[in-house]
Scaffold this motif. Structure first.
Motif, short mmCIF file in Angstrom:
data_model
loop_
_atom_site.label_atom_id
_atom_site.label_comp_id
_atom_site.label_asym_id
_atom_site.label_seq_id
_atom_site.Cartn_x
_atom_site.Cartn_y
_atom_site.Cartn_z
N ASN A 221 -3.22 6.90 -10.17
CA ASN A 221 -3.29 5.71 -10.53
C ASN A 221 -2.59 5.70 -11.72
OD1 ASN A 221 -4.64 3.22 -11.98
ND2 ASN A 221 -4.93 2.77 -10.09
N HIS B 132 -3.11 2.08 -3.87
CA HIS B 132 -2.66 3.31 -3.38
C HIS B 132 -3.52 4.37 -2.90
CE1 HIS B 132 -4.45 5.67 -6.68
NE2 HIS B 132 -4.26 4.48 -7.54
N ILE C 220 1.30 6.00 -11.18
CA ILE C 220 2.09 4.92 -10.70
C ILE C 220 2.12 3.90 -11.88
CG2 ILE C 220 1.83 3.17 -8.87
CD1 ILE C 220 0.53 5.08 -7.09
N LYS D 149 0.87 -1.17 0.10
CA LYS D 149 -0.01 -0.06 -0.10
C LYS D 149 0.80 1.41 0.08
CE LYS D 149 -2.54 3.61 1.69
NZ LYS D 149 -2.12 4.75 2.75
N CYS D 150 0.84 1.96 -1.15
CA CYS D 150 1.52 3.34 -1.24
C CYS D 150 0.61 4.44 -0.55
CB CYS D 150 2.12 3.42 -2.57
SG CYS D 150 3.03 2.30 -3.16
N LEU E 218 3.76 9.49 -1.82
CA LEU E 218 3.80 9.33 -3.40
C LEU E 218 4.75 9.98 -4.12
CD1 LEU E 218 0.03 8.40 -4.15
CD2 LEU E 218 1.89 6.73 -4.37
#
Ligand SMILES: Nc1ncnc2c1ncn2[C@@H]1O[C@H](COP(=O)(O)OP(=O)(O)O)[C@@H](O)[C@H]1O
Ligand SMILES: CC(=O)N[C@@H](CCC(=O)OP(=O)(O)O)C(=O)O
Length: 259
Positions: free
Chosen positions: A82, A39, A85, A8-9, A14
């Protein structure tokens, strides 16, 4: 052993994640692990709401989510965070697929308390089969914590809670929370290993508060599933794996610690 590691980021870290961080996810795959990423993005949502002159209101650490706020949450998490990443991970050569809870009805949700929190959701069901199929053909799923119901209403789900529920549903073996602190700190010192019982005490005495609360609650809940340990690590470190070891706070089931 299914070798699934759920990472889990947190939104807190981030923007500071280095290329090395994404390379260490590629390293995990080389070690035979199957990473899945969930995330957050709380700070990015807050900035976008502020730029639209919409106030952020939190109740017990959860963002009160009106229909207007929900639109912004989805836009930021699924549209911006999203895809960013997915792009960075793909640059390392890893096969990656970005998903929000609406895709394949991945996260079926219902309101926690509509009167108090609006469209804040809790997960009713995870489409584990869909995720496991993607993993089996070599994809790293990157998941935005947005839920959906049968009427296509979207829900804002706390990313730590979503990570715990997804980890449990797909039978992950390890759950990693990547955040902006080295782990659970007590009197300024890092706690390297702890148990649900000790965590309850640290919540009681105020050592654990705020953004650490949903993490430890999700950790304790996920330890009742397939997961053997949950690790809280610092995203500011260049790599999450140092000489084969992950540095941070390990949360383990009591019986394992007492062996
Ligand atoms: N005992 C503790 N040890 C470390 N951090 C703690 C502790 N209790 C509360 N926190 C807070 O939890 C924060 C991490 O949670 P949060 O800000 O929600 O991050 P994320 O976006 O990564 O989920 C830390 O920055 C710190 O302020
Ligand atoms: C219900 C709720 O509070 N949802 C969170 C979702 C993002 C999140 O959890 O992001 P972090 O991991 O960065 O905290 C929010 O709107 O901020």
């Amino acid at each position: 052993m299914n070798d699934i590691v759920l990472i889990k980021c947190g939104g807190s870290t981030l923007e500071q994640l280095s290329d090395k961080f994404f390379e260490s996810i590629a390293d995990l795959i080389k070690l035979g692990k199957k990473p899945v990423i969930v995330h957050g993005g709380g700070p990015a949502i807050g900035e976008m709401l502020a730029s639209l002159n919409i106030e952020s209101v939190f109740v017990d650490g959860l963002r009160k989510t009106t229909a207007e706020v929900m639109e912004v949450v989805e836009m930021v998490l699924a549209g911006k965070v999203n895809t960013s990443i997915v792009g960075r991970l793909q640059k390392t050569g890893v096969k990656t697929i970005g998903l929000a809870g609406v895709d394949g009805q991945l996260l079926k949700a219902k309101p926690i308390n509509f009167e108090q929190l609006g469209y804040v959701g809790e997960i009713e069901q995870v489409n584990a089969q869909f995720l496991l199929e993607l993993i089996s053909i070599g994809f790293v799923p990157v998941i935005a914590p947005i839920g959906v119901d049968d009427a296509d209403q979207r829900y804002n789900i706390n990313a730590d809670t979503a990570a715990g529920a997804i980890a449990k549903a797909i039978g992950a073996e390890q759950l990693l929370f990547v955040t902006d602190v080295p782990g659970i700190l007590k009197d300024g010192k890092l706690i390297e290993k702890t148990t649900p019982e000790e965590i309850e005490e640290m919540i009681e005495d105020g050592t654990i508060y705020g953004g650490m609360l949903p993490k430890v609650k999700a950790a304790i809940d996920s330890l009742t599933g397939n997961i053997k340990e949950v690790i809280i690590v610092n995203g500011k470190d260049a790599r999450i794996v140092h000489d084969g070891q992950i540095i941070g706070t390990k949360i383990v089931k009591e019986n394992i610690l007492s062996i």
